[in-house]
Design a protein around this motif. Structure first.
Motif, short mmCIF file in Angstrom:
data_model
loop_
_atom_site.label_atom_id
_atom_site.label_comp_id
_atom_site.label_asym_id
_atom_site.label_seq_id
_atom_site.Cartn_x
_atom_site.Cartn_y
_atom_site.Cartn_z
N ASN A 117 0.89 -1.02 0.00
CA ASN A 117 0.08 0.03 0.03
C ASN A 117 0.77 1.14 0.15
O ASN A 117 0.49 2.32 -0.51
CB ASN A 117 -0.95 -0.03 1.27
CG ASN A 117 -1.61 -1.30 1.31
OD1 ASN A 117 -2.26 -1.82 0.48
ND2 ASN A 117 -2.15 -1.69 2.57
N PHE A 118 2.06 1.16 0.49
CA PHE A 118 2.77 2.41 0.80
C PHE A 118 3.59 2.69 -0.14
O PHE A 118 3.68 3.84 -0.89
CB PHE A 118 3.65 2.41 2.11
CG PHE A 118 3.74 3.76 2.69
CD1 PHE A 118 3.27 4.49 3.37
CD2 PHE A 118 5.02 4.29 2.17
CE1 PHE A 118 3.72 5.70 3.78
CE2 PHE A 118 5.71 5.58 2.53
CZ PHE A 118 4.78 6.30 3.45
N ILE A 119 4.75 2.00 -0.76
CA ILE A 119 5.49 2.13 -1.59
C ILE A 119 4.94 2.29 -3.09
O ILE A 119 5.89 2.89 -3.94
CB ILE A 119 6.95 1.33 -1.54
CG1 ILE A 119 6.46 -0.04 -1.75
CG2 ILE A 119 7.74 1.44 -0.40
CD1 ILE A 119 7.75 -0.92 -1.90
N PRO A 120 3.90 1.88 -3.30
CA PRO A 120 3.48 2.32 -4.82
C PRO A 120 3.45 3.67 -5.07
O PRO A 120 3.36 4.29 -6.07
CB PRO A 120 1.90 1.42 -4.84
CG PRO A 120 2.13 0.14 -4.00
CD PRO A 120 3.18 0.88 -2.82
N ARG A 121 3.02 4.39 -4.00
CA ARG A 121 2.99 5.83 -3.98
C ARG A 121 4.29 6.55 -4.47
O ARG A 121 4.45 7.76 -4.92
CB ARG A 121 2.84 6.48 -2.47
CG ARG A 121 1.60 6.25 -1.76
CD ARG A 121 1.11 7.22 -0.79
NE ARG A 121 0.67 6.62 0.42
CZ ARG A 121 0.81 7.10 1.61
NH1 ARG A 121 1.50 8.28 2.00
NH2 ARG A 121 0.19 6.63 2.67
N LEU A 122 5.44 5.60 -4.00
CA LEU A 122 6.73 6.34 -4.52
C LEU A 122 7.15 5.67 -5.97
O LEU A 122 8.19 5.80 -6.33
CB LEU A 122 7.66 5.92 -3.53
CG LEU A 122 7.37 6.50 -1.92
CD1 LEU A 122 8.35 5.75 -0.96
CD2 LEU A 122 7.36 7.96 -1.91
N GLY A 123 6.38 4.98 -6.58
CA GLY A 123 6.42 4.27 -7.69
C GLY A 123 7.16 2.93 -7.57
O GLY A 123 7.97 2.66 -8.68
N ILE A 124 7.19 2.25 -6.57
CA ILE A 124 7.89 1.07 -6.44
C ILE A 124 6.68 0.04 -6.43
O ILE A 124 5.78 0.04 -5.54
CB ILE A 124 8.53 0.98 -5.16
CG1 ILE A 124 9.87 2.25 -5.13
CG2 ILE A 124 9.46 -0.39 -5.06
CD1 ILE A 124 10.40 2.64 -3.87
N LYS A 125 6.87 -1.13 -7.28
CA LYS A 125 5.77 -2.35 -7.17
C LYS A 125 6.58 -3.45 -6.72
O LYS A 125 7.62 -3.76 -6.73
CB LYS A 125 5.55 -2.46 -8.66
CG LYS A 125 4.65 -1.23 -9.19
CD LYS A 125 4.07 -1.76 -10.53
CE LYS A 125 3.32 -0.97 -11.15
NZ LYS A 125 3.73 -0.46 -12.77
N THR A 126 5.43 -4.14 -6.10
CA THR A 126 5.82 -5.59 -5.74
C THR A 126 5.07 -6.40 -6.15
O THR A 126 3.81 -6.51 -6.42
CB THR A 126 5.77 -5.43 -3.82
OG1 THR A 126 6.53 -4.45 -3.34
CG2 THR A 126 6.24 -6.77 -3.47
N THR A 127 5.80 -7.85 -6.37
CA THR A 127 5.07 -8.80 -6.75
C THR A 127 5.05 -10.04 -5.50
O THR A 127 6.39 -10.15 -5.17
CB THR A 127 5.56 -9.65 -8.11
OG1 THR A 127 5.58 -8.42 -8.99
CG2 THR A 127 5.07 -10.97 -8.54
N PHE A 128 4.17 -10.31 -4.94
CA PHE A 128 3.97 -11.50 -3.92
C PHE A 128 4.05 -12.69 -4.59
O PHE A 128 3.48 -12.86 -5.40
CB PHE A 128 2.77 -11.14 -3.08
CG PHE A 128 3.08 -9.85 -2.30
CD1 PHE A 128 3.99 -9.56 -1.04
CD2 PHE A 128 2.27 -8.57 -2.85
CE1 PHE A 128 4.23 -8.53 -0.58
CE2 PHE A 128 2.33 -7.24 -2.21
CZ PHE A 128 3.44 -7.28 -0.88
#
Ligand code: PLP
Length: 399
Positions: A117-128
């Motif tokens: 939820n938080f780092i997408p705001r900074l343009g960083i994506k995560t794949t779980f």
């Protein structure tokens, strides 16, 4: 001689300025310089042994950091005000806008929420991903991936990461392998298995007295210098600094960590065996029925055991709540989040520490509503505790 994290901690001894057997506590937020030039050099990171300002570092924080680096076998370490205060700067130091993280899907709910939820705001994506499926992990890596993130033993499902294999993947794709070792201090040494960065919430087993939050990042001198850099270091600039008084008290508690871990592991193994024999769905890495039992066994520092965490699944949240309330009434332990305390702590992760994970994702990863996570305490007579627990289980009808 082989690596022994507890011996490494024991071999570090610092004295106080008047010969005290514990190091003196640095009770200052700022430090004085005889020469203005030295102050400038310290700012630039070129004045070894000089302290500038407590957010950067203090003697007390460095003592604790050295003990933790000795435990993990890394060059150095940086302590922080909480576990999240260690993990979040690591991710932000290694990733910027456009970058990507591949993370285990079973991790502490706060870390999950930060990544999701938080780092997408900074343009960083995560794949779980399911971290135990190496082909799936590798398939998730893209040209933008910078970090492979996991917990050595995951919260709350107690999945075990194959750190050596993940390290090989990380090296192949030029990524940093970041491992949270909060659940398995001493038992697992991630850096020795190839992790680049090892984080802990000190709040848990390492401090062991549930009286403070704290965290640490263990890694190379270069990486820790980067985190502390006054111009662009995420730890320095985000400011999650540990207070010196706390660093000093955590260091004293670390002196008994090896004894505590052995007792936590002994007690948890005892209960896991009994619960499983009683027919309860029990997850504990020390049980042969655990899918990664062999992996844990081949990676562990044997004398510290399989750790103090176990789970049972009692079917429904209602039953879980009923059982936990009764166990608390009978003084077996506390219905509380967190772990590593001398008393047994229990909670239902789906509605507490993992509640940040959406219901459908909890279901997919096997986090059922009736799951109870136990952090087994240092009980002197664990058979007595087992009998008390069993009578509660019979009373609420799960046995
Ligand atoms: N990592 C794990 C595995 C945890 O269980 C927790 C907290 O429960 C954290 C990190 C966060 O640590 P803290 O609460 O000290 O910020």
């Amino acid at each position: 001689m082989s690596f022994n994290p507890a011996d490494n901690i024991q071999d570090l001894q610092y004295y106080g300025e008047f010969g005290g057997v514990n190091p003196s506590i640095s009770d200052s937020s700022t430090f004085t310089f005889l020469a203005a030039k030295t102050m400038f050099d310290t700012f630039e990171g070129n004045a070894d042994g000089c302290y500038l300002y407590a957010r950067h570092s203090t003697p007390s924080n460095l003592y604790l950091g050295k003990a933790l680096a000795a435990m993990e076998g890394t060059e150095t370490a940086n302590v922080s005000a909480s576990g999240m205060g260690a993990i979040t700067p690591v991710i932000l130091q290694l990733c910027g806008a456009g970058d990507h993280v591949v993370s285990s899907r079973t991790i502490y709910g706060g870390t999950y929420a930060f990544l999701k939820n938080f780092i997408p705001r900074l343009g960083i994506k995560t794949t779980f991903v399911d971290i135990t499926k190496l082909a799936i992990v590798e398939a998730a890596i893209t040209k933008n991936t910078k970090i492979l993130y996991c917990e050595a033993v995951s919260n709350p499902l107690l999945e075990v990461a194959d750190i050596a294999a993940l390290s090989a993947l990380a090296k192949k794709h030029n990524l940093k392998l970041v491992v949270d070792n909060t659940f398995s201090p001493l038992s697992i040494s991630p850096a020795k298995l190839g992790a680049d960065v090892v984080c802990h919430s000190l709040t848990k087993f390492i401090n062991g007295s549930s009286d403070t939050v704290g965290g640490v990042v263990c890694g190379t001198q270069e990486f820790i210098n980067d985190l502390r850099n006054v111009n662009d270091g995420a730890s320095m600039l985000l400011g999650s600094t540990m207070d010196s008084l706390r660093a000093s008290s955590i260091l004293k508690n670390m002196r008994t960590l090896h004894i505590r871990m052995k007792q936590h592991s002994y007690n948890a193994a005892y209960l896991a065996d009994k619960f499983q024999a009683d027919g309860l769905i029990t997850v504990y890495p020390g049980l042969e029925s655990h899918p990664s039992h062999k992996l844990f066994k081949s990676n562990m520092n044997t004398e510290f055991g399989f750790g103090g965490m176990l789970t049972i699944d009692v079917g429904t949240l209602e039953k879980a709540n009923e059982l936990m309330e009764l166990m608390q009434q009978k003084n077996i332990g506390n219905l509380a989040v967190s772990l590593g305390f001398y008393r047994t702590l229990f909670s239902a992760p789906g509605t507490s520490t993992s509640s940040e994970i959406p219901a459908d994702e909890q279901k997919e990863m096997g986090l059922s509503k009736g799951l109870i996570r136990f952090s087994i305490g240092l009980d002197n007579d664990i058979e007595r505790t087992y009998q008390l627990m069993k009578s509660c289980m019979v009373q609420v009808g799960v046995l």
